[in-house]
Design a protein around this motif. Sequence first.
Motif, PDB file in Angstrom:
ATOM      1  N   VAL A  80       0.949  -1.305   0.148  1.00 50.26           N
ATOM      2  CA  VAL A  80      -0.008   0.126  -0.059  1.00 50.26           C
ATOM      3  C   VAL A  80       0.940   1.321  -0.054  1.00 50.26           C
ATOM      4  O   VAL A  80       1.399   1.699   1.074  1.00 50.26           O
ATOM      5  CB  VAL A  80      -0.919  -0.002   1.425  1.00 50.26           C
ATOM      6  N   PRO A  81       1.331   1.963  -1.262  1.00 53.85           N
ATOM      7  CA  PRO A  81       1.995   2.862  -1.268  1.00 53.85           C
ATOM      8  C   PRO A  81       1.960   4.075  -0.493  1.00 53.85           C
ATOM      9  O   PRO A  81       2.771   4.966   0.053  1.00 53.85           O
ATOM     10  CB  PRO A  81       2.056   3.175  -2.702  1.00 53.85           C
ATOM     11  N   ALA A  82       0.543   4.440  -0.156  1.00 53.51           N
ATOM     12  CA  ALA A  82       0.034   5.476   0.664  1.00 53.51           C
ATOM     13  C   ALA A  82       0.471   5.145   2.106  1.00 53.51           C
ATOM     14  O   ALA A  82       0.409   6.074   2.811  1.00 53.51           O
ATOM     15  CB  ALA A  82      -1.287   5.847   0.544  1.00 53.51           C
ATOM     16  N   GLN A  83       0.647   4.052   2.586  1.00 48.46           N
ATOM     17  CA  GLN A  83       1.042   3.603   3.936  1.00 48.46           C
ATOM     18  C   GLN A  83       2.153   2.490   3.791  1.00 48.46           C
ATOM     19  O   GLN A  83       2.162   1.412   4.021  1.00 48.46           O
ATOM     20  CB  GLN A  83      -0.141   2.908   4.430  1.00 48.46           C
ATOM     21  N   PRO A  84       3.161   3.129   3.601  1.00 57.26           N
ATOM     22  CA  PRO A  84       4.577   2.382   3.333  1.00 57.26           C
ATOM     23  C   PRO A  84       4.932   1.697   4.618  1.00 57.26           C
ATOM     24  O   PRO A  84       4.921   2.273   5.575  1.00 57.26           O
ATOM     25  CB  PRO A  84       5.571   3.309   3.024  1.00 57.26           C
ATOM     26  N   LYS A  85       5.368   0.573   4.377  1.00 56.52           N
ATOM     27  CA  LYS A  85       5.952  -0.321   5.584  1.00 56.52           C
ATOM     28  C   LYS A  85       7.384  -0.460   5.643  1.00 56.52           C
ATOM     29  O   LYS A  85       8.181  -0.966   6.559  1.00 56.52           O
ATOM     30  CB  LYS A  85       5.234  -1.770   5.674  1.00 56.52           C
ATOM     31  N   TYR A  86       7.979  -0.410   4.275  1.00 57.34           N
ATOM     32  CA  TYR A  86       9.441  -0.515   4.083  1.00 57.34           C
ATOM     33  C   TYR A  86      10.214   0.737   4.238  1.00 57.34           C
ATOM     34  O   TYR A  86      11.120   0.805   5.000  1.00 57.34           O
ATOM     35  CB  TYR A  86       9.743  -1.145   2.760  1.00 57.34           C
ATOM     36  N   ILE A  87       9.795   1.604   3.373  1.00 56.11           N
ATOM     37  CA  ILE A  87      10.502   2.949   3.428  1.00 56.11           C
ATOM     38  C   ILE A  87       9.740   4.186   3.974  1.00 56.11           C
ATOM     39  O   ILE A  87       8.824   4.467   3.656  1.00 56.11           O
ATOM     40  CB  ILE A  87      10.864   3.256   1.966  1.00 56.11           C
ATOM     41  N   GLN A  88      10.359   4.538   4.979  1.00 55.46           N
ATOM     42  CA  GLN A  88       9.693   5.605   6.042  1.00 55.46           C
ATOM     43  C   GLN A  88      10.541   6.929   5.782  1.00 55.46           C
ATOM     44  O   GLN A  88      11.631   7.235   5.498  1.00 55.46           O
ATOM     45  CB  GLN A  88      10.324   5.385   7.382  1.00 55.46           C
ATOM     46  N   THR A  89       9.553   7.992   5.566  1.00 58.60           N
ATOM     47  CA  THR A  89       9.948   9.478   5.302  1.00 58.60           C
ATOM     48  C   THR A  89      10.136  10.225   6.652  1.00 58.60           C
ATOM     49  O   THR A  89       9.217  10.088   7.482  1.00 58.60           O
ATOM     50  CB  THR A  89       8.747   9.821   4.311  1.00 58.60           C
ATOM     51  N   HIS A  90      11.315  10.593   6.533  1.00 60.64           N
ATOM     52  CA  HIS A  90      11.494  11.770   7.778  1.00 60.64           C
ATOM     53  C   HIS A  90      11.352  12.986   7.047  1.00 60.64           C
ATOM     54  O   HIS A  90      12.353  13.568   6.351  1.00 60.64           O
ATOM     55  CB  HIS A  90      12.693  11.415   8.353  1.00 60.64           C
ATOM     56  N   VAL A  91      10.269  13.631   7.211  1.00 67.03           N
ATOM     57  CA  VAL A  91       9.777  14.881   6.353  1.00 67.03           C
ATOM     58  C   VAL A  91      10.967  15.992   6.595  1.00 67.03           C
ATOM     59  O   VAL A  91      11.489  16.274   7.746  1.00 67.03           O
ATOM     60  CB  VAL A  91       8.607  15.649   6.857  1.00 67.03           C
ATOM     61  N   GLY A  92      11.605  16.567   5.583  1.00 62.92           N
ATOM     62  CA  GLY A  92      12.615  17.503   5.601  1.00 62.92           C
ATOM     63  C   GLY A  92      13.816  17.123   5.827  1.00 62.92           C
ATOM     64  O   GLY A  92      14.981  17.809   5.936  1.00 62.92           O
ATOM     65  N   VAL A  93      14.153  15.834   6.108  1.00 69.95           N
ATOM     66  CA  VAL A  93      15.286  14.983   6.505  1.00 69.95           C
ATOM     67  C   VAL A  93      15.822  14.271   5.567  1.00 69.95           C
ATOM     68  O   VAL A  93      16.969  14.320   4.905  1.00 69.95           O
ATOM     69  CB  VAL A  93      15.318  14.602   7.855  1.00 69.95           C
TER      70      VAL A  93
END
Length: 243
Positions: free
Chosen positions: A212-225
Amino acid sequence: MNKAKILVVEDDRAIRNLITTTLETQDYQYHTAAKGSEALLEAVSFQPDVMLLDLGLPDMDGVSIIEKVRSWSALPIIVVSARSEDRDKIDALDAGADDYLTKPFSVDELLARLRVALRRARQDAGPAGSPEAVFTNGELTIDYAAGCTYLAGSEIHLTPIEYKLLCLLAKNVGKVLTHNYILRQVWGSALPGDTPSLRVFMATLRKKIEPVPAQPKYIQTHVGVGYRMLRIPEGGPAAPLGE
């Protein structure tokens, strides 16, 4: 008994006591330092497995400590700081920190991030010090020798850039990689304006590997980082290691 050795670098006595008490309950060995000069001496003499580092020390900035340690050691460093601005996180991670935890923090999250750092250190120091030919994380498999990627046993086709991104994240599983670091490793440079292109490639990669690309379980976004690949425990979902 847990034999891992933790170096706690923190000048605030209350927070230092909270961290050391937490470590005691989990049977970790630990030493403490309240100044940067003490931290550097302890890093050499105590030979810790992980350093927990506050950035606001009385005698030197924590980023300088990271840079000094990185000049001679790959010791995992988890920053534990009240500084919550993206610039502070980016500076620390670019200097070589492995993770960044913002105060106030929960004890459970601190322990979870500590376990990730220790696990990654053990994997990096595996047999013969060489990376495994096959990386497996949940239903995701990367065969480095063949240059192939599989999801739930079925091969998925990635572009060269997508494959480089995935391999970089996989080889640093559990570690936050800044935008600039990824750009330098994959494209060879980090120029102003390159980050939007990175986001586009990351979005197309997620569409291929995330159920579910909108709820990723493998790659986490750290906003701005930047981004982090999460380690998925066997038989369970990814560990909650969000900011």
